[in-house]
Motif scaffolding. Structure first.
Motif, PDB file in Angstrom:
ATOM      1  N   MET A  91      -6.593  -3.396  -3.949  1.00  0.00           N
ATOM      2  CA  MET A  91      -7.435  -4.815  -4.503  1.00  0.00           C
ATOM      3  C   MET A  91      -6.329  -5.184  -5.601  1.00  0.00           C
ATOM      4  O   MET A  91      -6.301  -3.965  -6.450  1.00  0.00           O
ATOM      5  CB  MET A  91      -8.889  -5.376  -4.326  1.00  0.00           C
TER       6      MET A  91
ATOM      7  N   ARG B 164     -10.601   1.915  -5.218  1.00  0.00           N
ATOM      8  CA  ARG B 164     -12.091   2.403  -4.772  1.00  0.00           C
ATOM      9  C   ARG B 164     -11.518   3.411  -3.667  1.00  0.00           C
ATOM     10  O   ARG B 164     -10.790   2.401  -2.619  1.00  0.00           O
ATOM     11  CB  ARG B 164     -12.722   1.133  -5.126  1.00  0.00           C
TER      12      ARG B 164
ATOM     13  N   SER C 284      -5.892  -4.544   1.110  1.00  0.00           N
ATOM     14  CA  SER C 284      -6.556  -3.554   3.190  1.00  0.00           C
ATOM     15  C   SER C 284      -7.729  -3.855   3.368  1.00  0.00           C
ATOM     16  O   SER C 284      -8.487  -4.817   2.443  1.00  0.00           O
ATOM     17  CB  SER C 284      -6.930  -2.341   1.919  1.00  0.00           C
ATOM     18  N   ASP C 285      -7.635  -4.052   4.281  1.00  0.00           N
ATOM     19  CA  ASP C 285      -9.669  -4.772   4.187  1.00  0.00           C
ATOM     20  C   ASP C 285     -10.163  -4.460   4.194  1.00  0.00           C
ATOM     21  O   ASP C 285     -10.624  -3.140   3.688  1.00  0.00           O
ATOM     22  CB  ASP C 285      -9.621  -3.720   6.393  1.00  0.00           C
ATOM     23  N   VAL C 286     -10.479  -5.202   3.761  1.00  0.00           N
ATOM     24  CA  VAL C 286     -12.477  -5.364   2.900  1.00  0.00           C
ATOM     25  C   VAL C 286     -13.413  -5.692   3.413  1.00  0.00           C
ATOM     26  O   VAL C 286     -13.949  -7.013   3.501  1.00  0.00           O
ATOM     27  CB  VAL C 286     -11.988  -5.772   1.104  1.00  0.00           C
TER      28      VAL C 286
ATOM     29  N   HIS D 188     -18.594   2.646  -4.177  1.00  0.00           N
ATOM     30  CA  HIS D 188     -17.379   2.080  -2.563  1.00  0.00           C
ATOM     31  C   HIS D 188     -18.594   2.782  -1.308  1.00  0.00           C
ATOM     32  O   HIS D 188     -18.266   4.028  -1.545  1.00  0.00           O
ATOM     33  CB  HIS D 188     -15.756   3.086  -2.499  1.00  0.00           C
TER      34      HIS D 188
ATOM     35  N   PRO E 129     -16.380  -4.449  -1.917  1.00  0.00           N
ATOM     36  CA  PRO E 129     -15.855  -5.837  -2.474  1.00  0.00           C
ATOM     37  C   PRO E 129     -16.772  -6.423  -4.099  1.00  0.00           C
ATOM     38  O   PRO E 129     -17.144  -6.151  -4.288  1.00  0.00           O
ATOM     39  CB  PRO E 129     -16.774  -6.680  -1.138  1.00  0.00           C
TER      40      PRO E 129
ATOM     41  N   ARG F 176       0.622  -1.244   0.165  1.00  0.00           N
ATOM     42  CA  ARG F 176      -0.032  -0.456   0.055  1.00  0.00           C
ATOM     43  C   ARG F 176       1.045   1.236   0.077  1.00  0.00           C
ATOM     44  O   ARG F 176       0.282   2.436  -0.777  1.00  0.00           O
ATOM     45  CB  ARG F 176      -1.123  -0.041   1.104  1.00  0.00           C
TER      46      ARG F 176
ATOM     47  N   THR G  81     -14.587 -10.462   0.816  1.00  0.00           N
ATOM     48  CA  THR G  81     -13.849  -9.578   1.932  1.00  0.00           C
ATOM     49  C   THR G  81     -13.159 -10.382   2.640  1.00  0.00           C
ATOM     50  O   THR G  81     -12.863 -11.674   1.967  1.00  0.00           O
ATOM     51  CB  THR G  81     -15.593  -8.869   3.064  1.00  0.00           C
TER      52      THR G  81
ATOM     53  N   LEU H  27      -6.528  -9.218  -1.885  1.00  0.00           N
ATOM     54  CA  LEU H  27      -6.833  -7.967  -0.577  1.00  0.00           C
ATOM     55  C   LEU H  27      -5.565  -7.295  -0.088  1.00  0.00           C
ATOM     56  O   LEU H  27      -4.565  -8.406   0.908  1.00  0.00           O
ATOM     57  CB  LEU H  27      -7.935  -8.254   0.251  1.00  0.00           C
TER      58      LEU H  27
ATOM     59  N   ARG I 201     -10.448   0.977  -1.137  1.00  0.00           N
ATOM     60  CA  ARG I 201      -9.897  -0.429  -0.932  1.00  0.00           C
ATOM     61  C   ARG I 201      -8.999  -0.905  -1.726  1.00  0.00           C
ATOM     62  O   ARG I 201      -8.797  -0.138  -3.125  1.00  0.00           O
ATOM     63  CB  ARG I 201     -11.108  -1.174  -1.596  1.00  0.00           C
TER      64      ARG I 201
ATOM     65  N   ASP J 214     -17.271  -1.739   1.715  1.00  0.00           N
ATOM     66  CA  ASP J 214     -15.988  -1.024   1.186  1.00  0.00           C
ATOM     67  C   ASP J 214     -15.568  -2.034  -0.089  1.00  0.00           C
ATOM     68  O   ASP J 214     -14.156  -2.391  -0.926  1.00  0.00           O
ATOM     69  CB  ASP J 214     -14.741  -1.814   2.292  1.00  0.00           C
TER      70      ASP J 214
END
Length: 245
Positions: free
Chosen positions: A219, A92, A138-140, A211, A146, A26, A191, A136, A217, A144
């Motif tokens: 991905m 996103r 980032s946390d989704v 989003h 998905p 990231r 997710t 993924l 997000r 968010d």
């Protein structure tokens, strides 16, 4: 895992790579974005696409022991190529605006020399692609953006593609045929925490969505490419045969 993959068209691999690798990736992506991670006021676009990435964190994310074992089991040992790039990133951002790219589709496997992506092609042998993968970074959560998955739609697509033979169908033709009538299939959401990977049948019908969450997000959606050579039928191929039986 194999039975779930054959039935649903995808499996979820938790902890496929570490949260530290995801954070490193990231940081590279934020470096290349005009938006600022610390300034939500700068997040004015619903989606931003960045190019191919082959930096060490991205390659390491695709080369963990869990994933290598899953590739062997689903695509066939020795029948896939290691990832040399993570592909493009559709990043996103939270936004009330329509991102304009949320249509249902499958990812074609050949014909990429055509200037119009709607003329790219897929055939019943899944030429050019062993798996569709969703990484993924980032946390989704459910809000968010998905990726939406039509559960079991790989079966519909196999039946749609089979009469077209080796030449297959263009993305335009597949869309005109309603992606095999898969619109009645139940939907699932891709997710999970950063480090989760979804391994999908190459025929799985899927779509983006707007989003509605709070944090961007991250991905990636690279293909698992085929390696030359033959072997016993893989679950990818067996799922196609099941659909046509």
């Amino acid at each position: 895992m194999i039975e779930t993959f054959r039935r649903d068209g995808y499996v979820r691999i938790d902890g496929a790579f570490s949260s530290e690798l995801a954070a490193s990736a990231r940081a590279i992506l934020w470096r290349d974005l005009p938006e600022s991670a610390d300034d939500p006021a700068s997040w004015t676009r619903p989606v931003v696409r960045l190019g191919m990435y082959s930096d060490p964190p991205f390659l390491a994310a695709a080369d963990g022991p869990l994933l290598r074992a899953a590739f062997d089991r689903l695509a066939g040992a020795g029948r896939w190529q290691p990832c040399t790039a993570m592909g493009t990133f559709p990043i996103r951002f939270p936004s009330p605006d329509d991102p304009g790219d949320t249509g249902w589709h499958v990812d074609p496997g050949f014909g990429w020399d055509a200037p119009d992506f709607m003329d790219w092609r897929a055939n019943v042998a899944s030429r050019g692609r062993r798996l569709l993968m969703l990484f993924l970074f980032s946390d989704v959560g459910a809000d968010d953006a998905p990726t939406r998955l039509r559960v079991g739609s790989h079966r519909d697509m196999a039946r749609l593609l089979a009469p077209a033979g080796d030449g297959g169908l263009t993305l335009r033709e597949m869309a005109a045929a309603g992606f095999g009538g898969s619109d009645g299939r139940p939907e699932a959401l891709a997710t999970g925490p950063a480090g989760t990977v979804y391994l999908c049948h190459p025929f799985l019908v899927h779509a983006a969505q707007p989003h509605r969450g709070r944090r961007p997000r991250f991905m990636a959606q690279p293909p698992l490419l085929p390696a030359p050579g033959d072997g016993p039928p893989s679950p990818v191929e067996i799922a196609i045969r099941d659909a046509l039986a």
